[in-house]
Design an enzyme around this catalytic site. Structure first.
Site, PDB file in Angstrom:
ATOM      1  N   ARG A 174       0.819  -1.350  -0.182  1.00  0.00           N
ATOM      2  CA  ARG A 174      -0.088  -0.116  -0.029  1.00  0.00           C
ATOM      3  C   ARG A 174       0.918   1.404   0.075  1.00  0.00           C
ATOM      4  O   ARG A 174       0.631   2.252  -0.596  1.00  0.00           O
ATOM      5  CB  ARG A 174      -0.872   0.127   1.226  1.00  0.00           C
ATOM      6  N   ARG A 231      -3.483 -16.127  -0.708  1.00  0.00           N
ATOM      7  CA  ARG A 231      -4.876 -16.529  -0.921  1.00  0.00           C
ATOM      8  C   ARG A 231      -5.142 -16.883  -2.323  1.00  0.00           C
ATOM      9  O   ARG A 231      -4.798 -15.956  -3.212  1.00  0.00           O
ATOM     10  CB  ARG A 231      -5.736 -15.565  -0.327  1.00  0.00           C
ATOM     11  N   GLU A 260     -10.392 -24.042  -3.130  1.00  0.00           N
ATOM     12  CA  GLU A 260      -9.721 -25.155  -2.340  1.00  0.00           C
ATOM     13  C   GLU A 260     -10.771 -26.067  -1.783  1.00  0.00           C
ATOM     14  O   GLU A 260     -11.861 -25.381  -1.178  1.00  0.00           O
ATOM     15  CB  GLU A 260      -8.911 -24.523  -1.190  1.00  0.00           C
ATOM     16  N   HIS A 278      -2.160 -26.047   0.300  1.00  0.00           N
ATOM     17  CA  HIS A 278      -1.992 -24.844   1.383  1.00  0.00           C
ATOM     18  C   HIS A 278      -1.429 -25.257   2.653  1.00  0.00           C
ATOM     19  O   HIS A 278      -2.068 -25.648   3.792  1.00  0.00           O
ATOM     20  CB  HIS A 278      -3.753 -24.630   1.686  1.00  0.00           C
TER      21      HIS A 278
HETATM   22  C1  8YV Z   1      -3.756 -22.208   7.891  1.00  0.00           C
HETATM   23  C2  8YV Z   1      -3.681 -19.687   6.925  1.00  0.00           C
HETATM   24  O1  8YV Z   1      -4.358 -23.114   6.358  1.00  0.00           O
HETATM   25  O2  8YV Z   1      -2.721 -18.553   8.558  1.00  0.00           O
HETATM   26  C3  8YV Z   1      -3.354 -18.568   7.595  1.00  0.00           C
HETATM   27  O3  8YV Z   1      -4.171 -17.436   7.135  1.00  0.00           O
HETATM   28  O4  8YV Z   1      -4.130 -19.908   5.895  1.00  0.00           O
HETATM   29  C4  8YV Z   1      -2.970 -21.228   7.306  1.00  0.00           C
HETATM   30  O5  8YV Z   1      -1.896 -21.123   8.251  1.00  0.00           O
HETATM   31  C5  8YV Z   1      -5.206 -22.355   8.614  1.00  0.00           C
HETATM   32  O6  8YV Z   1      -5.738 -21.228   8.908  1.00  0.00           O
HETATM   33  C6  8YV Z   1      -4.853 -23.365   9.797  1.00  0.00           C
HETATM   34  O7  8YV Z   1      -5.859 -23.297  10.637  1.00  0.00           O
END
Ligand code: 8YV
Length: 315
Positions: A174, A231, A260, A278
């Site tokens: 940003r 993401r 996903e 992921h």
């Molecule tokens: C995990 C994630 O997949 O931290 C994040 O934003 O995408 C990952 O670390 C997930 O949240 C584990 O619970």
């Protein structure tokens, strides 16, 4: 039997679920499995335990009049309607910092896996191809140009590691960060035009949806590789598949996807991509640290204490 009731909207690992169950009455995804039973207990639910991929919308929040906290085990919280939570006085927490090393390690691992064809080489050896001739040559990573989209905590951890590989580092975010020695570029297309590897590590959500589109991929060019450890929503996956098919970019290394755990067949058939499910934070050490922080945040709020790591909007 614990009397404080909470809702889990994810599938927590045992090292989070067990401590939660020891202290709270946990309704494990009851809103999905048995909505009628859920509506009977909804008024008593004081906390939600979620993961980085969980969706908690305004509708669910509205069904929970006693809700005080949404604790996300993950740094990303783009699936949580933070505005709706805030409007109700519900605090949202996440687990920043404890996963920086792992996600940065995976970004470098993906860059190396792609450039040195690790996954392809493994398939080549297992399939008995080696006696027939050598694997085509890979690509040198050390000294190449790295562009980082999103220069937060994890972006900076990636930059640190890339510096050890003698890479030239530039970034977009940003705003420019005066304390960093790296070149700032105003947008992803300008950055892509100067990069061999474009690594995406920006938050998800509406603000970054399809930030990496056909124009950015065209700017990355036929020698470029896209790496996504952020993401799936940040990359226009259809545009990415087109760019890979046409040779507009050389390849991609992806840990996250738009739908996903479903990965488009087109990507799964391509040799010039490396795909992982992921796993950015998926080490035993880091997941335990995330679970401990997620538990502590939820437990602090329900014990009348300040939470440890609220999301920025709730600070
Ligand atoms: C995990 C994630 O997949 O931290 C994040 O934003 O995408 C990952 O670390 C997930 O949240 C584990 O619970």
């Amino acid at each position: 039997m614990p009397d404080i009731e909470i809702l889990s909207v994810a599938n927590p690992p045992p090292f989070l679920l067990e401590p939660l169950q020891a202290k709270y009455l946990v309704h494990q995804r009851l809103h999905e499995s048995d909505p009628a039973a859920f509506s009977k207990v909804a008024a008593k639910i004081r906390a939600i335990a979620a993961s980085g991929e969980s969706k908690v919308g305004a509708e669910l929040i509205a069904q929970l009049p006693a809700l005080e906290v949404i604790s996300v085990m993950g740094v990303g919280y783009d699936g949580i309607d933070v505005a709706a939570a805030k409007a109700r006085g519900v605090v949202v927490t996440h687990t920043p910092a404890v996963l920086n090393d792992d996600v940065a390690d995976l970004a470098l691992a993906l860059m190396l896996a792609w450039s040195r064809q690790i996954a392809r080489a493994d398939r080549f050896v297992r399939a008995g191809e080696w006696p027939k001739g050598p694997l085509p040559l890979g690509r040198k990573m050390s000294g190449a140009r790295l562009g980082i989209v999103g220069m937060g905590r994890i972006g900076q951890a990636i930059a640190q590691r890339a510096a050890a590989f003698g890479m030239t580092i530039a970034y977009t975010a940003r705003s420019a960060k005066a304390e960093l020695p790296h070149t700032y570029l105003p947008d992803a297309a300008a950055l892509a035009a100067q990069s061999d590897f474009l690594v995406v590590i920006t938050p998800g959500g509406a603000g970054t949806h399809h930030l990496i589109d056909a124009a950015v991929l065209a700017a990355l060019g036929p020698q470029g590789c896209l790496v996504n450890v952020a993401r799936g929503s940040v990359v226009d996956e259809a545009a990415l598949i087109d760019a890979l098919r046409s040779g507009a970019i050389a390849g991609a290394a992806l840990d996250v996807f738009e739908s996903e755990p479903n990965v488009p067949q087109a990507l799964r058939e391509m040799d010039q991509v490396v795909l992982t499910p992921h796993i950015g934070s998926a080490t035993a050490q880091t997941r335990r640290a995330m679970a401990a922080l997620a538990f502590d945040n939820l437990d602090a709020k329900l014990s009348g204490q300040p939470v440890l790591t609220p999301v920025p909007e709730c600070q």
